[in-house]
Design a protein around this motif. Structure first.
Motif, PDB file in Angstrom:
ATOM      1  N   CYS A 132     -17.083  -9.826 -61.591  1.00 52.04           N
ATOM      2  CA  CYS A 132     -17.783 -11.321 -61.233  1.00 52.04           C
ATOM      3  C   CYS A 132     -16.771 -12.809 -61.599  1.00 52.04           C
ATOM      4  O   CYS A 132     -17.256 -12.639 -62.741  1.00 52.04           O
ATOM      5  CB  CYS A 132     -18.749 -11.841 -60.934  1.00 52.04           C
ATOM      6  SG  CYS A 132     -20.404 -13.292 -60.951  1.00 52.04           S
ATOM      7  N   GLY A 133     -16.079 -13.023 -60.844  1.00 52.72           N
ATOM      8  CA  GLY A 133     -15.765 -14.890 -61.618  1.00 52.72           C
ATOM      9  C   GLY A 133     -17.269 -15.456 -62.637  1.00 52.72           C
ATOM     10  O   GLY A 133     -16.014 -16.571 -63.458  1.00 52.72           O
ATOM     11  N   ALA A 134     -18.030 -15.480 -62.708  1.00 54.39           N
ATOM     12  CA  ALA A 134     -18.637 -15.866 -63.421  1.00 54.39           C
ATOM     13  C   ALA A 134     -18.848 -14.798 -64.439  1.00 54.39           C
ATOM     14  O   ALA A 134     -19.128 -16.113 -65.813  1.00 54.39           O
ATOM     15  CB  ALA A 134     -20.189 -16.226 -62.842  1.00 54.39           C
ATOM     16  N   ILE A 135     -18.248 -14.116 -64.884  1.00 61.64           N
ATOM     17  CA  ILE A 135     -18.647 -13.824 -66.144  1.00 61.64           C
ATOM     18  C   ILE A 135     -16.760 -12.678 -66.466  1.00 61.64           C
ATOM     19  O   ILE A 135     -16.606 -12.127 -67.607  1.00 61.64           O
ATOM     20  CB  ILE A 135     -19.016 -11.995 -66.416  1.00 61.64           C
ATOM     21  CG1 ILE A 135     -18.912 -10.748 -65.038  1.00 61.64           C
ATOM     22  CG2 ILE A 135     -20.714 -12.538 -65.899  1.00 61.64           C
ATOM     23  CD1 ILE A 135     -19.666  -9.699 -64.980  1.00 61.64           C
ATOM     24  N   ALA A 136     -16.229 -13.042 -65.294  1.00 58.60           N
ATOM     25  CA  ALA A 136     -14.326 -12.419 -65.570  1.00 58.60           C
ATOM     26  C   ALA A 136     -13.829 -13.202 -67.297  1.00 58.60           C
ATOM     27  O   ALA A 136     -13.313 -12.552 -67.521  1.00 58.60           O
ATOM     28  CB  ALA A 136     -13.817 -13.075 -64.625  1.00 58.60           C
ATOM     29  N   LEU A 137     -14.273 -14.068 -67.494  1.00 57.94           N
ATOM     30  CA  LEU A 137     -13.645 -14.316 -68.022  1.00 57.94           C
ATOM     31  C   LEU A 137     -13.594 -14.081 -70.004  1.00 57.94           C
ATOM     32  O   LEU A 137     -12.750 -13.632 -70.585  1.00 57.94           O
ATOM     33  CB  LEU A 137     -13.247 -16.437 -69.202  1.00 57.94           C
ATOM     34  CG  LEU A 137     -12.510 -16.781 -67.272  1.00 57.94           C
ATOM     35  CD1 LEU A 137     -12.761 -18.044 -68.100  1.00 57.94           C
ATOM     36  CD2 LEU A 137     -11.125 -16.659 -67.455  1.00 57.94           C
ATOM     37  N   HIS A 138     -15.197 -13.847 -69.677  1.00 57.93           N
ATOM     38  CA  HIS A 138     -15.832 -13.140 -70.807  1.00 57.93           C
ATOM     39  C   HIS A 138     -15.924 -11.380 -71.089  1.00 57.93           C
ATOM     40  O   HIS A 138     -15.373 -11.238 -71.942  1.00 57.93           O
ATOM     41  CB  HIS A 138     -17.307 -13.426 -70.252  1.00 57.93           C
ATOM     42  CG  HIS A 138     -17.747 -14.176 -70.440  1.00 57.93           C
ATOM     43  ND1 HIS A 138     -17.858 -15.236 -71.570  1.00 57.93           N
ATOM     44  CD2 HIS A 138     -18.580 -14.903 -69.391  1.00 57.93           C
ATOM     45  CE1 HIS A 138     -18.918 -16.269 -71.831  1.00 57.93           C
ATOM     46  NE2 HIS A 138     -19.481 -16.048 -70.092  1.00 57.93           N
ATOM     47  N   ILE A 139     -14.857 -11.004 -69.540  1.00 56.11           N
ATOM     48  CA  ILE A 139     -15.157  -9.455 -70.135  1.00 56.11           C
ATOM     49  C   ILE A 139     -13.384  -9.594 -70.463  1.00 56.11           C
ATOM     50  O   ILE A 139     -12.921  -8.845 -71.358  1.00 56.11           O
ATOM     51  CB  ILE A 139     -15.250  -8.931 -68.451  1.00 56.11           C
ATOM     52  CG1 ILE A 139     -16.063  -8.704 -67.802  1.00 56.11           C
ATOM     53  CG2 ILE A 139     -13.867  -7.700 -68.174  1.00 56.11           C
ATOM     54  CD1 ILE A 139     -15.932  -8.349 -66.710  1.00 56.11           C
ATOM     55  N   ALA A 140     -12.408 -10.741 -70.443  1.00 54.76           N
ATOM     56  CA  ALA A 140     -10.441 -10.826 -70.729  1.00 54.76           C
ATOM     57  C   ALA A 140     -10.750 -10.751 -71.610  1.00 54.76           C
ATOM     58  O   ALA A 140     -10.475 -10.268 -72.615  1.00 54.76           O
ATOM     59  CB  ALA A 140     -10.639 -11.747 -69.810  1.00 54.76           C
ATOM     60  N   ASP A 141     -12.212 -11.565 -72.797  1.00 54.94           N
ATOM     61  CA  ASP A 141     -12.466 -11.572 -74.052  1.00 54.94           C
ATOM     62  C   ASP A 141     -12.649 -10.823 -74.469  1.00 54.94           C
ATOM     63  O   ASP A 141     -12.122 -10.619 -75.948  1.00 54.94           O
ATOM     64  CB  ASP A 141     -13.193 -13.186 -74.600  1.00 54.94           C
ATOM     65  CG  ASP A 141     -12.811 -14.715 -73.833  1.00 54.94           C
ATOM     66  OD1 ASP A 141     -11.015 -14.720 -74.034  1.00 54.94           O
ATOM     67  OD2 ASP A 141     -13.774 -15.615 -74.232  1.00 54.94           O
ATOM     68  N   ILE A 142     -12.913  -9.917 -74.129  1.00 56.55           N
ATOM     69  CA  ILE A 142     -12.923  -8.788 -75.154  1.00 56.55           C
ATOM     70  C   ILE A 142     -12.438  -7.776 -75.023  1.00 56.55           C
ATOM     71  O   ILE A 142     -12.284  -6.771 -76.397  1.00 56.55           O
ATOM     72  CB  ILE A 142     -14.986  -8.085 -74.196  1.00 56.55           C
ATOM     73  CG1 ILE A 142     -16.148  -8.787 -74.210  1.00 56.55           C
ATOM     74  CG2 ILE A 142     -15.768  -6.458 -74.378  1.00 56.55           C
ATOM     75  CD1 ILE A 142     -17.239  -9.131 -73.346  1.00 56.55           C
ATOM     76  N   ALA A 143     -11.627  -7.016 -73.939  1.00 56.67           N
ATOM     77  CA  ALA A 143     -10.210  -7.212 -73.979  1.00 56.67           C
ATOM     78  C   ALA A 143     -10.036  -6.946 -74.353  1.00 56.67           C
ATOM     79  O   ALA A 143      -9.195  -6.134 -75.301  1.00 56.67           O
ATOM     80  CB  ALA A 143     -10.539  -6.530 -72.342  1.00 56.67           C
ATOM     81  N   ARG A 144      -9.041  -7.867 -75.013  1.00 59.25           N
ATOM     82  CA  ARG A 144      -8.497  -8.906 -75.734  1.00 59.25           C
ATOM     83  C   ARG A 144      -8.880  -8.467 -77.114  1.00 59.25           C
ATOM     84  O   ARG A 144      -7.887  -7.906 -78.337  1.00 59.25           O
ATOM     85  CB  ARG A 144      -8.309 -10.049 -75.955  1.00 59.25           C
ATOM     86  CG  ARG A 144      -7.052 -10.623 -75.051  1.00 59.25           C
ATOM     87  CD  ARG A 144      -6.868 -12.086 -74.702  1.00 59.25           C
ATOM     88  NE  ARG A 144      -7.551 -12.935 -74.965  1.00 59.25           N
ATOM     89  CZ  ARG A 144      -8.019 -13.182 -73.012  1.00 59.25           C
ATOM     90  NH1 ARG A 144      -7.691 -13.161 -72.034  1.00 59.25           N
ATOM     91  NH2 ARG A 144      -9.278 -13.840 -72.942  1.00 59.25           N
ATOM     92  N   ARG A 145     -10.213  -8.356 -77.717  1.00 56.71           N
ATOM     93  CA  ARG A 145     -10.553  -8.382 -79.209  1.00 56.71           C
ATOM     94  C   ARG A 145     -10.511  -6.568 -79.079  1.00 56.71           C
ATOM     95  O   ARG A 145     -10.055  -5.755 -80.431  1.00 56.71           O
ATOM     96  CB  ARG A 145     -12.117  -8.422 -78.835  1.00 56.71           C
ATOM     97  CG  ARG A 145     -12.565 -10.018 -79.366  1.00 56.71           C
ATOM     98  CD  ARG A 145     -13.814 -10.313 -79.865  1.00 56.71           C
ATOM     99  NE  ARG A 145     -14.815  -9.586 -79.267  1.00 56.71           N
ATOM    100  CZ  ARG A 145     -15.617 -10.751 -78.201  1.00 56.71           C
ATOM    101  NH1 ARG A 145     -15.087 -11.359 -77.946  1.00 56.71           N
ATOM    102  NH2 ARG A 145     -16.513  -9.765 -77.569  1.00 56.71           N
ATOM    103  N   ARG A 146     -10.666  -5.714 -78.168  1.00 59.88           N
ATOM    104  CA  ARG A 146     -10.628  -4.561 -78.185  1.00 59.88           C
ATOM    105  C   ARG A 146      -9.462  -4.026 -78.177  1.00 59.88           C
ATOM    106  O   ARG A 146      -8.962  -2.328 -77.620  1.00 59.88           O
ATOM    107  CB  ARG A 146     -11.532  -3.626 -77.128  1.00 59.88           C
ATOM    108  CG  ARG A 146     -13.301  -3.992 -77.690  1.00 59.88           C
ATOM    109  CD  ARG A 146     -14.183  -3.298 -76.952  1.00 59.88           C
ATOM    110  NE  ARG A 146     -15.638  -3.153 -77.389  1.00 59.88           N
ATOM    111  CZ  ARG A 146     -16.218  -2.144 -77.671  1.00 59.88           C
ATOM    112  NH1 ARG A 146     -15.237  -1.581 -78.245  1.00 59.88           N
ATOM    113  NH2 ARG A 146     -17.500  -2.135 -78.355  1.00 59.88           N
ATOM    114  N   GLN A 147      -8.585  -4.408 -77.664  1.00 62.75           N
ATOM    115  CA  GLN A 147      -7.238  -3.997 -77.000  1.00 62.75           C
ATOM    116  C   GLN A 147      -7.359  -3.204 -75.710  1.00 62.75           C
ATOM    117  O   GLN A 147      -6.566  -2.261 -75.805  1.00 62.75           O
ATOM    118  CB  GLN A 147      -6.667  -3.819 -78.250  1.00 62.75           C
ATOM    119  CG  GLN A 147      -6.337  -4.547 -79.753  1.00 62.75           C
ATOM    120  CD  GLN A 147      -5.539  -4.076 -80.707  1.00 62.75           C
ATOM    121  OE1 GLN A 147      -5.558  -3.546 -81.619  1.00 62.75           O
ATOM    122  NE2 GLN A 147      -4.242  -4.703 -81.120  1.00 62.75           N
TER     123      GLN A 147
END
Length: 222
Positions: free
Chosen positions: A23-38
């Motif tokens: 969902c576009g409403a949470i896409a950036l949050h998902i990307a931020d989490i992925a960066r933190r978790r590598q």
């Protein structure tokens, strides 16, 4: 690491990567989490306004899955049920992929138990996320026609009693905008700082279900 646009499947070998159709409403949050978790994944966002027409979510997800499944090693659906009443689960089952837990995106930020508790206290609770605070005029006010027909306000909101902002990043500017939104709704505002812990754990569950171990950054296509 910063996000960047992903090349098309024809431009790059993605066979070792994971796609999150989100969902576009949470896409950036998902990307931020992925960066933190590598985690090595590409976030493929769908229009957030699909939430105003939940019957379209499952067909839209399914329409995008064929190309992603053929291009990526694994695919995860970055939606909760989101008003599809099991239709999205049926799509995921057909394709053998996981989705995020919960009934709606509010569960992904505050946790299902807290959302259920607030609704038990006051069934007329109107929830906001950071995305909804930032986009309220476009995604709610105009979509409901209230910019053109303000007299409809009572019809839409007469049964609501309060606003709870599930704040992922409650800075002063966003707080001022949340106050403005609550004023438009004519409801008292409660701010609950949730960050993205529940989304983080839900995404981690999907990651484990997908059986992937990777080390890189997330990319969100333009």
């Amino acid at each position: 690491a910063s996000s960047s646009s992903s090349p098309s499947p024809a431009d790059a070998d993605r066979s070792g990567r994971v796609a999150v159709l989100a969902c576009g409403a949470i896409a950036l949050h998902i990307a931020d989490i992925a960066r933190r978790r590598q985690w090595e994944l590409d976030v493929q966002p769908l229009p957030p306004l699909l939430h105003n027409h939940p019957q379209r979510i499952a067909p839209e997800v399914e329409a995008h899955l064929a190309g992603l499944v053929s291009a990526y090693e694994k695919v995860v659906v970055g939606y909760a049920d989101c008003g599809t009443y099991g239709a999205l689960d049926a799509v995921c089952e057909r394709h053998g992929i996981a989705r995020l837990p919960g009934l709606h995106c509010y569960d992904l930020f505050a946790g299902a138990d807290r959302i259920e508790g607030w609704l038990a206290e006051q069934p007329g609770t109107f929830f906001l996320t950071d995305f909804l605070v930032k986009s309220f005029d476009r995604t709610v006010w105009r979509e409901l026609g209230l910019d053109r027909y303000p007299q409809l306000h009572e019809d839409y909101f007469r049964h609501f009693t309060r606003v709870i902002w599930l704040a992922q990043d409650p800075d002063s500017d966003l707080r001022a905008e949340a106050d403005r939104v609550a004023g438009l709704l004519r409801l008292p505002l409660t701010v609950v700082a949730t960050r993205d812990g529940a989304l983080d754990s839900g995404l981690a569950g999907c990651w484990r279900t997908a059986g992937v171990a990777a080390e890189a950054t997330a990319r969100v296509p333009d």
